[in-house]
Design a protein around this motif. Sequence first.
Motif, PDB file in Angstrom:
ATOM      1  N   ILE A  57       0.973  -1.259   0.085  1.00 61.67           N
ATOM      2  CA  ILE A  57       0.003  -0.023  -0.019  1.00 61.67           C
ATOM      3  C   ILE A  57       0.944   1.152  -0.104  1.00 61.67           C
ATOM      4  CG2 ILE A  57      -1.752   1.498   1.159  1.00 61.67           C
ATOM      5  CD1 ILE A  57      -2.767  -1.211  -0.088  1.00 61.67           C
ATOM      6  N   TYR A  58       1.905   1.290   0.949  1.00 64.24           N
ATOM      7  CA  TYR A  58       2.946   2.559   1.140  1.00 64.24           C
ATOM      8  C   TYR A  58       3.688   2.532  -0.263  1.00 64.24           C
ATOM      9  CZ  TYR A  58       2.387   3.340   5.900  1.00 64.24           C
ATOM     10  OH  TYR A  58       1.771   3.880   7.323  1.00 64.24           O
ATOM     11  N   ARG A  59       4.138   1.773  -0.726  1.00 66.17           N
ATOM     12  CA  ARG A  59       4.714   1.856  -2.188  1.00 66.17           C
ATOM     13  C   ARG A  59       3.827   2.312  -3.306  1.00 66.17           C
ATOM     14  NH1 ARG A  59       6.996  -3.141  -0.579  1.00 66.17           N
ATOM     15  NH2 ARG A  59       5.738  -4.122  -2.005  1.00 66.17           N
ATOM     16  N   THR A  60       2.758   1.765  -3.329  1.00 70.46           N
ATOM     17  CA  THR A  60       1.669   2.272  -4.450  1.00 70.46           C
ATOM     18  C   THR A  60       1.341   3.630  -4.143  1.00 70.46           C
ATOM     19  OG1 THR A  60       0.831  -0.162  -4.369  1.00 70.46           O
ATOM     20  CG2 THR A  60      -0.626   1.710  -5.132  1.00 70.46           C
ATOM     21  N   LEU A  61       1.083   4.011  -2.926  1.00 66.40           N
ATOM     22  CA  LEU A  61       0.690   5.497  -2.661  1.00 66.40           C
ATOM     23  C   LEU A  61       1.888   6.294  -3.085  1.00 66.40           C
ATOM     24  CD1 LEU A  61      -0.880   5.088   0.665  1.00 66.40           C
ATOM     25  CD2 LEU A  61      -2.165   5.886  -1.291  1.00 66.40           C
ATOM     26  N   GLN A  62       3.022   6.049  -2.689  1.00 65.76           N
ATOM     27  CA  GLN A  62       4.279   6.662  -3.252  1.00 65.76           C
ATOM     28  C   GLN A  62       4.562   6.878  -4.664  1.00 65.76           C
ATOM     29  OE1 GLN A  62       6.421   8.412  -0.989  1.00 65.76           O
ATOM     30  NE2 GLN A  62       6.701   9.416  -2.916  1.00 65.76           N
ATOM     31  N   SER A  63       4.169   5.828  -5.401  1.00 64.15           N
ATOM     32  CA  SER A  63       4.302   5.741  -6.756  1.00 64.15           C
ATOM     33  C   SER A  63       3.422   6.611  -7.398  1.00 64.15           C
ATOM     34  CB  SER A  63       4.169   4.435  -7.318  1.00 64.15           C
ATOM     35  OG  SER A  63       3.023   3.667  -7.390  1.00 64.15           O
ATOM     36  N   LEU A  64       2.226   6.505  -6.770  1.00 67.84           N
ATOM     37  CA  LEU A  64       1.060   7.508  -7.524  1.00 67.84           C
ATOM     38  C   LEU A  64       1.128   8.862  -7.080  1.00 67.84           C
ATOM     39  CD1 LEU A  64      -1.937   5.105  -6.786  1.00 67.84           C
ATOM     40  CD2 LEU A  64      -1.194   5.551  -9.032  1.00 67.84           C
ATOM     41  N   GLU A  65       1.629   9.257  -6.102  1.00 68.06           N
ATOM     42  CA  GLU A  65       1.982  10.415  -5.587  1.00 68.06           C
ATOM     43  C   GLU A  65       3.320  11.163  -6.353  1.00 68.06           C
ATOM     44  OE1 GLU A  65       2.147  13.173  -1.453  1.00 68.06           O
ATOM     45  OE2 GLU A  65       2.799  11.250  -1.464  1.00 68.06           O
ATOM     46  N   ASP A  66       4.088  10.182  -6.797  1.00 64.25           N
ATOM     47  CA  ASP A  66       5.358  10.518  -7.491  1.00 64.25           C
ATOM     48  C   ASP A  66       4.865  11.138  -8.955  1.00 64.25           C
ATOM     49  OD1 ASP A  66       7.243   9.985  -5.391  1.00 64.25           O
ATOM     50  OD2 ASP A  66       7.759   8.286  -6.581  1.00 64.25           O
ATOM     51  N   VAL A  67       3.939  10.606  -9.643  1.00 63.72           N
ATOM     52  CA  VAL A  67       3.491  11.053 -10.832  1.00 63.72           C
ATOM     53  C   VAL A  67       2.205  12.194 -10.565  1.00 63.72           C
ATOM     54  CG1 VAL A  67       4.581   9.068 -11.808  1.00 63.72           C
ATOM     55  CG2 VAL A  67       1.980   9.068 -11.243  1.00 63.72           C
ATOM     56  N   GLY A  68       2.002  12.484  -9.442  1.00 63.45           N
ATOM     57  CA  GLY A  68       0.809  13.602  -9.374  1.00 63.45           C
ATOM     58  C   GLY A  68      -0.667  12.903  -9.264  1.00 63.45           C
ATOM     59  N   ILE A  69      -0.910  11.755  -9.213  1.00 62.03           N
ATOM     60  CA  ILE A  69      -2.157  11.189  -9.209  1.00 62.03           C
ATOM     61  C   ILE A  69      -2.782  11.081  -7.850  1.00 62.03           C
ATOM     62  CG2 ILE A  69      -3.455   9.187  -9.869  1.00 62.03           C
ATOM     63  CD1 ILE A  69      -1.514   8.247 -11.946  1.00 62.03           C
ATOM     64  N   VAL A  70      -1.932  11.006  -6.851  1.00 59.73           N
ATOM     65  CA  VAL A  70      -2.532  11.114  -5.452  1.00 59.73           C
ATOM     66  C   VAL A  70      -1.522  12.045  -4.898  1.00 59.73           C
ATOM     67  CG1 VAL A  70      -2.453   9.511  -3.359  1.00 59.73           C
ATOM     68  CG2 VAL A  70      -3.077   8.580  -5.626  1.00 59.73           C
ATOM     69  N   THR A  71      -2.325  12.691  -3.928  1.00 58.91           N
ATOM     70  CA  THR A  71      -1.552  13.614  -2.934  1.00 58.91           C
ATOM     71  C   THR A  71      -1.929  13.308  -1.424  1.00 58.91           C
ATOM     72  OG1 THR A  71      -0.752  15.988  -2.560  1.00 58.91           O
ATOM     73  CG2 THR A  71      -3.472  15.374  -2.996  1.00 58.91           C
ATOM     74  N   HIS A  72      -0.962  13.923  -0.363  1.00 61.18           N
ATOM     75  CA  HIS A  72      -1.399  13.742   1.029  1.00 61.18           C
ATOM     76  C   HIS A  72      -1.459  14.826   1.693  1.00 61.18           C
ATOM     77  CE1 HIS A  72       2.978  13.824   1.658  1.00 61.18           C
ATOM     78  NE2 HIS A  72       2.695  14.031   2.784  1.00 61.18           N
ATOM     79  N   THR A  73      -2.003  14.816   2.872  1.00 62.39           N
ATOM     80  CA  THR A  73      -1.830  15.756   3.640  1.00 62.39           C
ATOM     81  C   THR A  73      -1.813  15.747   5.235  1.00 62.39           C
ATOM     82  OG1 THR A  73      -2.812  18.156   4.045  1.00 62.39           O
ATOM     83  CG2 THR A  73      -4.556  16.563   3.673  1.00 62.39           C
ATOM     84  N   HIS A  74      -1.719  16.431   5.942  1.00 61.45           N
ATOM     85  CA  HIS A  74      -1.530  16.266   7.293  1.00 61.45           C
ATOM     86  C   HIS A  74      -3.091  16.853   7.846  1.00 61.45           C
ATOM     87  CE1 HIS A  74       2.131  14.098   7.150  1.00 61.45           C
ATOM     88  NE2 HIS A  74       2.226  15.002   6.254  1.00 61.45           N
ATOM     89  N   LEU A  75      -4.051  16.250   8.332  1.00 63.93           N
ATOM     90  CA  LEU A  75      -5.186  16.841   8.856  1.00 63.93           C
ATOM     91  C   LEU A  75      -5.105  17.148  10.285  1.00 63.93           C
ATOM     92  CD1 LEU A  75      -7.771  14.934   6.824  1.00 63.93           C
ATOM     93  CD2 LEU A  75      -6.965  17.086   6.416  1.00 63.93           C
ATOM     94  N   ASP A  76      -4.011  16.342  10.946  1.00 63.33           N
ATOM     95  CA  ASP A  76      -4.040  16.390  12.257  1.00 63.33           C
ATOM     96  C   ASP A  76      -2.455  16.118  12.804  1.00 63.33           C
ATOM     97  OD1 ASP A  76      -4.139  13.593  12.254  1.00 63.33           O
ATOM     98  OD2 ASP A  76      -5.971  13.783  13.125  1.00 63.33           O
ATOM     99  N   HIS A  77      -2.237  15.530  14.020  1.00 60.77           N
ATOM    100  CA  HIS A  77      -1.029  15.226  14.231  1.00 60.77           C
ATOM    101  C   HIS A  77      -0.846  13.535  14.175  1.00 60.77           C
ATOM    102  CE1 HIS A  77       0.129  19.117  16.039  1.00 60.77           C
ATOM    103  NE2 HIS A  77      -1.207  19.032  16.766  1.00 60.77           N
ATOM    104  N   GLY A  78      -1.628  13.005  13.519  1.00 61.51           N
ATOM    105  CA  GLY A  78      -1.483  11.744  13.245  1.00 61.51           C
ATOM    106  C   GLY A  78      -0.996  11.283  11.788  1.00 61.51           C
TER     107      GLY A  78
END
Length: 145
Positions: A57-78
């Motif tokens: 899951i982590y590798r998949t998220l990273q590869s999708l984020e690397d090409v701009g399809i997925v992004t992440h944010t920090h909604l809280d301290h978690g």
Amino acid sequence: MAATDPLGALVRSRGLRLTAPRRRVLGVLARGEHLTPEVLTHLVGRDGGAELPPSTIYRTLQSLEDVGIVTHTHLDHGPPTYHLARPHGHLHLVCRSCKAVLEVEVQRADPLVAALRQETGFRADPTHMAIHGHCASCSASEGDR
């Protein structure tokens, strides 16, 4: 996710193969939620396919984020939350009372970003953070703070 699905075409247009893990992760993220990797792992595991380890899951998220399809944010301290990227980004407004996450166009932050750049030379990226406060409903029921 069908082979003619727009997300599948987007993955291929960014130079990636539409692997089964990518298809399954995108299928869950297409629901429009902001999900932690842990929750995403759980939801992908409920789709009837083979179990995917968190590392996949982590590798998949990273590869999708690397090409701009997925992004992440920090909604809280978690942990970070992941969601499909939008062409122009958005700001996250997080209610401290009910934990609702509202999204507004990133251009709302333009005056702040411009002021920071002018005063300090700093180029701010407001899409990576969350602004905490109280939503309209909670503000009305708890009184303006």
